[in-house]
Design a protein around this motif. Sequence first.
Motif, PDB file in Angstrom:
ATOM      1  N   SER A  96       0.824  -1.208   0.000  1.00  0.00           N
ATOM      2  CA  SER A  96       0.000   0.000   0.000  1.00  0.00           C
ATOM      3  C   SER A  96       0.855   1.254   0.000  1.00  0.00           C
ATOM      4  O   SER A  96       0.371   2.340   0.285  1.00  0.00           O
ATOM      5  CB  SER A  96      -0.910   0.010   1.229  1.00  0.00           C
ATOM      6  N   SER A  97       2.142   1.093  -0.288  1.00  0.00           N
ATOM      7  CA  SER A  97       3.063   2.225  -0.324  1.00  0.00           C
ATOM      8  C   SER A  97       4.058   2.023  -1.462  1.00  0.00           C
ATOM      9  O   SER A  97       4.259   0.904  -1.941  1.00  0.00           O
ATOM     10  CB  SER A  97       3.800   2.365   1.013  1.00  0.00           C
ATOM     11  N   LYS A  98       4.650   3.118  -1.872  1.00  0.00           N
ATOM     12  CA  LYS A  98       5.676   3.055  -2.913  1.00  0.00           C
ATOM     13  C   LYS A  98       6.930   2.407  -2.350  1.00  0.00           C
ATOM     14  O   LYS A  98       7.123   2.349  -1.137  1.00  0.00           O
ATOM     15  CB  LYS A  98       5.999   4.466  -3.415  1.00  0.00           C
ATOM     16  N   ARG A  99       7.786   1.945  -3.236  1.00  0.00           N
ATOM     17  CA  ARG A  99       9.084   1.365  -2.873  1.00  0.00           C
ATOM     18  C   ARG A  99       8.932   0.183  -1.915  1.00  0.00           C
ATOM     19  O   ARG A  99       9.764  -0.026  -1.038  1.00  0.00           O
ATOM     20  CB  ARG A  99      10.003   2.432  -2.281  1.00  0.00           C
ATOM     21  N   THR A 100       7.839  -0.573  -2.074  1.00  0.00           N
ATOM     22  CA  THR A 100       7.512  -1.653  -1.148  1.00  0.00           C
ATOM     23  C   THR A 100       7.200  -2.934  -1.896  1.00  0.00           C
ATOM     24  O   THR A 100       6.549  -2.898  -2.937  1.00  0.00           O
ATOM     25  CB  THR A 100       6.281  -1.261  -0.290  1.00  0.00           C
ATOM     26  N   ARG A 101       7.671  -4.041  -1.331  1.00  0.00           N
ATOM     27  CA  ARG A 101       7.271  -5.342  -1.858  1.00  0.00           C
ATOM     28  C   ARG A 101       6.869  -6.225  -0.686  1.00  0.00           C
ATOM     29  O   ARG A 101       7.320  -6.036   0.441  1.00  0.00           O
ATOM     30  CB  ARG A 101       8.366  -5.970  -2.704  1.00  0.00           C
ATOM     31  N   VAL A 102       6.003  -7.180  -0.966  1.00  0.00           N
ATOM     32  CA  VAL A 102       5.507  -8.091   0.052  1.00  0.00           C
ATOM     33  C   VAL A 102       6.130  -9.459  -0.190  1.00  0.00           C
ATOM     34  O   VAL A 102       6.105  -9.978  -1.313  1.00  0.00           O
ATOM     35  CB  VAL A 102       3.961  -8.181   0.022  1.00  0.00           C
ATOM     36  N   GLU A 103       6.683 -10.033   0.852  1.00  0.00           N
ATOM     37  CA  GLU A 103       7.215 -11.398   0.830  1.00  0.00           C
ATOM     38  C   GLU A 103       6.336 -12.237   1.750  1.00  0.00           C
ATOM     39  O   GLU A 103       5.935 -11.781   2.813  1.00  0.00           O
ATOM     40  CB  GLU A 103       8.667 -11.432   1.323  1.00  0.00           C
ATOM     41  N   ARG A 104       6.025 -13.450   1.349  1.00  0.00           N
ATOM     42  CA  ARG A 104       5.133 -14.307   2.130  1.00  0.00           C
ATOM     43  C   ARG A 104       5.791 -14.850   3.392  1.00  0.00           C
ATOM     44  O   ARG A 104       5.137 -15.017   4.418  1.00  0.00           O
ATOM     45  CB  ARG A 104       4.611 -15.460   1.271  1.00  0.00           C
ATOM     46  N   THR A 105       7.088 -15.157   3.318  1.00  0.00           N
ATOM     47  CA  THR A 105       7.791 -15.706   4.478  1.00  0.00           C
ATOM     48  C   THR A 105       9.145 -15.029   4.620  1.00  0.00           C
ATOM     49  O   THR A 105       9.717 -14.528   3.647  1.00  0.00           O
ATOM     50  CB  THR A 105       8.015 -17.225   4.340  1.00  0.00           C
ATOM     51  N   PHE A 106       9.642 -15.038   5.841  1.00  0.00           N
ATOM     52  CA  PHE A 106      10.966 -14.490   6.127  1.00  0.00           C
ATOM     53  C   PHE A 106      12.010 -15.529   5.754  1.00  0.00           C
ATOM     54  O   PHE A 106      11.995 -16.639   6.284  1.00  0.00           O
ATOM     55  CB  PHE A 106      11.070 -14.140   7.617  1.00  0.00           C
ATOM     56  N   ASP A 107      12.885 -15.185   4.831  1.00  0.00           N
ATOM     57  CA  ASP A 107      13.941 -16.082   4.376  1.00  0.00           C
ATOM     58  C   ASP A 107      15.284 -15.528   4.845  1.00  0.00           C
ATOM     59  O   ASP A 107      15.782 -14.554   4.285  1.00  0.00           O
ATOM     60  CB  ASP A 107      13.909 -16.187   2.846  1.00  0.00           C
ATOM     61  N   PRO A 108      15.878 -16.123   5.884  1.00  0.00           N
ATOM     62  CA  PRO A 108      17.137 -15.608   6.411  1.00  0.00           C
ATOM     63  C   PRO A 108      18.245 -15.508   5.358  1.00  0.00           C
ATOM     64  O   PRO A 108      19.029 -14.557   5.366  1.00  0.00           O
ATOM     65  CB  PRO A 108      17.519 -16.607   7.511  1.00  0.00           C
ATOM     66  N   GLU A 109      18.294 -16.467   4.435  1.00  0.00           N
ATOM     67  CA  GLU A 109      19.351 -16.426   3.411  1.00  0.00           C
ATOM     68  C   GLU A 109      19.166 -15.245   2.465  1.00  0.00           C
ATOM     69  O   GLU A 109      20.134 -14.635   2.025  1.00  0.00           O
ATOM     70  CB  GLU A 109      19.429 -17.750   2.659  1.00  0.00           C
ATOM     71  N   ALA A 110      17.924 -14.917   2.132  1.00  0.00           N
ATOM     72  CA  ALA A 110      17.663 -13.755   1.277  1.00  0.00           C
ATOM     73  C   ALA A 110      18.081 -12.462   1.988  1.00  0.00           C
ATOM     74  O   ALA A 110      18.639 -11.556   1.363  1.00  0.00           O
ATOM     75  CB  ALA A 110      16.190 -13.702   0.892  1.00  0.00           C
ATOM     76  N   VAL A 111      17.835 -12.390   3.288  1.00  0.00           N
ATOM     77  CA  VAL A 111      18.244 -11.206   4.054  1.00  0.00           C
ATOM     78  C   VAL A 111      19.767 -11.155   4.163  1.00  0.00           C
ATOM     79  O   VAL A 111      20.373 -10.091   4.039  1.00  0.00           O
ATOM     80  CB  VAL A 111      17.576 -11.178   5.440  1.00  0.00           C
ATOM     81  N   ARG A 112      20.398 -12.303   4.350  1.00  0.00           N
ATOM     82  CA  ARG A 112      21.862 -12.364   4.395  1.00  0.00           C
ATOM     83  C   ARG A 112      22.447 -11.857   3.073  1.00  0.00           C
ATOM     84  O   ARG A 112      23.410 -11.082   3.052  1.00  0.00           O
ATOM     85  CB  ARG A 112      22.304 -13.808   4.676  1.00  0.00           C
ATOM     86  N   THR A 113      21.847 -12.255   1.964  1.00  0.00           N
ATOM     87  CA  THR A 113      22.287 -11.792   0.640  1.00  0.00           C
ATOM     88  C   THR A 113      22.061 -10.284   0.503  1.00  0.00           C
ATOM     89  O   THR A 113      22.920  -9.566  -0.014  1.00  0.00           O
ATOM     90  CB  THR A 113      21.551 -12.554  -0.475  1.00  0.00           C
ATOM     91  N   LEU A 114      20.931  -9.809   0.955  1.00  0.00           N
ATOM     92  CA  LEU A 114      20.643  -8.376   0.908  1.00  0.00           C
ATOM     93  C   LEU A 114      21.675  -7.588   1.712  1.00  0.00           C
ATOM     94  O   LEU A 114      22.175  -6.561   1.260  1.00  0.00           O
ATOM     95  CB  LEU A 114      19.230  -8.109   1.442  1.00  0.00           C
ATOM     96  N   LYS A 115      22.015  -8.080   2.899  1.00  0.00           N
ATOM     97  CA  LYS A 115      23.052  -7.426   3.712  1.00  0.00           C
ATOM     98  C   LYS A 115      24.385  -7.394   2.963  1.00  0.00           C
ATOM     99  O   LYS A 115      25.098  -6.393   2.998  1.00  0.00           O
ATOM    100  CB  LYS A 115      23.253  -8.171   5.042  1.00  0.00           C
ATOM    101  N   ALA A 116      24.716  -8.485   2.293  1.00  0.00           N
ATOM    102  CA  ALA A 116      26.007  -8.591   1.607  1.00  0.00           C
ATOM    103  C   ALA A 116      26.086  -7.715   0.365  1.00  0.00           C
ATOM    104  O   ALA A 116      27.182  -7.357  -0.073  1.00  0.00           O
ATOM    105  CB  ALA A 116      26.277 -10.047   1.230  1.00  0.00           C
ATOM    106  N   THR A 117      24.944  -7.356  -0.190  1.00  0.00           N
ATOM    107  CA  THR A 117      24.946  -6.618  -1.456  1.00  0.00           C
ATOM    108  C   THR A 117      24.531  -5.159  -1.306  1.00  0.00           C
ATOM    109  O   THR A 117      24.375  -4.466  -2.310  1.00  0.00           O
ATOM    110  CB  THR A 117      24.014  -7.300  -2.479  1.00  0.00           C
ATOM    111  N   THR A 118      24.357  -4.696  -0.080  1.00  0.00           N
ATOM    112  CA  THR A 118      23.979  -3.300   0.127  1.00  0.00           C
ATOM    113  C   THR A 118      25.073  -2.585   0.903  1.00  0.00           C
ATOM    114  O   THR A 118      25.806  -3.206   1.665  1.00  0.00           O
ATOM    115  CB  THR A 118      22.630  -3.180   0.872  1.00  0.00           C
ATOM    116  N   THR A 119      25.161  -1.297   0.691  1.00  0.00           N
ATOM    117  CA  THR A 119      26.104  -0.500   1.475  1.00  0.00           C
ATOM    118  C   THR A 119      25.368   0.266   2.556  1.00  0.00           C
ATOM    119  O   THR A 119      25.980   0.870   3.418  1.00  0.00           O
ATOM    120  CB  THR A 119      26.857   0.499   0.578  1.00  0.00           C
ATOM    121  N   GLY A 120      24.059   0.233   2.511  1.00  0.00           N
ATOM    122  CA  GLY A 120      23.258   0.966   3.481  1.00  0.00           C
ATOM    123  C   GLY A 120      22.936   0.134   4.704  1.00  0.00           C
ATOM    124  O   GLY A 120      23.396  -0.998   4.872  1.00  0.00           O
TER     125      GLY A 120
END
Length: 187
Positions: A96-120
């Motif tokens: 219901s907002s811009k710059r937003t996506r919905v994920e059905r489940t929390f995937d720790p590996e996807a978050v680990r990858t996001l941490k590894a590929t972001t500088t923020g």
Amino acid sequence: MGILICTGITSLDGYVADAAGNFDWSEPSDEVHTFVNDLERSVSTYLYGRRLYEVMLAWESMHQGDDDQPAVMRDYTAIWQAADKIVYSSTLSGPSSKRTRVERTFDPEAVRTLKATTTGTLSVGGPTLAAHAFAAGLVDEVQMFVSPVVVGGGTRFLPDGLNLSLQLKDEYAFRNGVVYLGYRVLR
């Protein structure tokens, strides 16, 4: 590499909401809100559970140029609207907002990858979702704004059974009795 922080405004006894689900006692003063804004400027992506996302949605419709809105709120509106948001929900049909996506489940590996590929900075919000991030060893920092109130029960900021070694990184006492504590998670 990015870091994942978990931030919460808590009662002295460690709750983000009381037994009735109220959290009106946690409304930040302008001084606290300004401090929060400065911390949040580095957040590139918010990770939310559905309930916290629904609370935070108010910032999507607040207008940055609204002169009736206090400057501290206009500032936070801009910060929130500029960040990406990932909402973990099995019930939301879509964002219901811009710059937003919905994920059905929390995937720790996807978050680990996001941490590894972001500088923020990534920020996990909502105690149920944060419990999954803590359990997966993903949280790098804990930021608490401890309010001078005891609520006696409700929704805990940190999950039961959590064992962490922490190093105090920063602390600050505000005029209204709120105390900020910033910790680095030691691995």
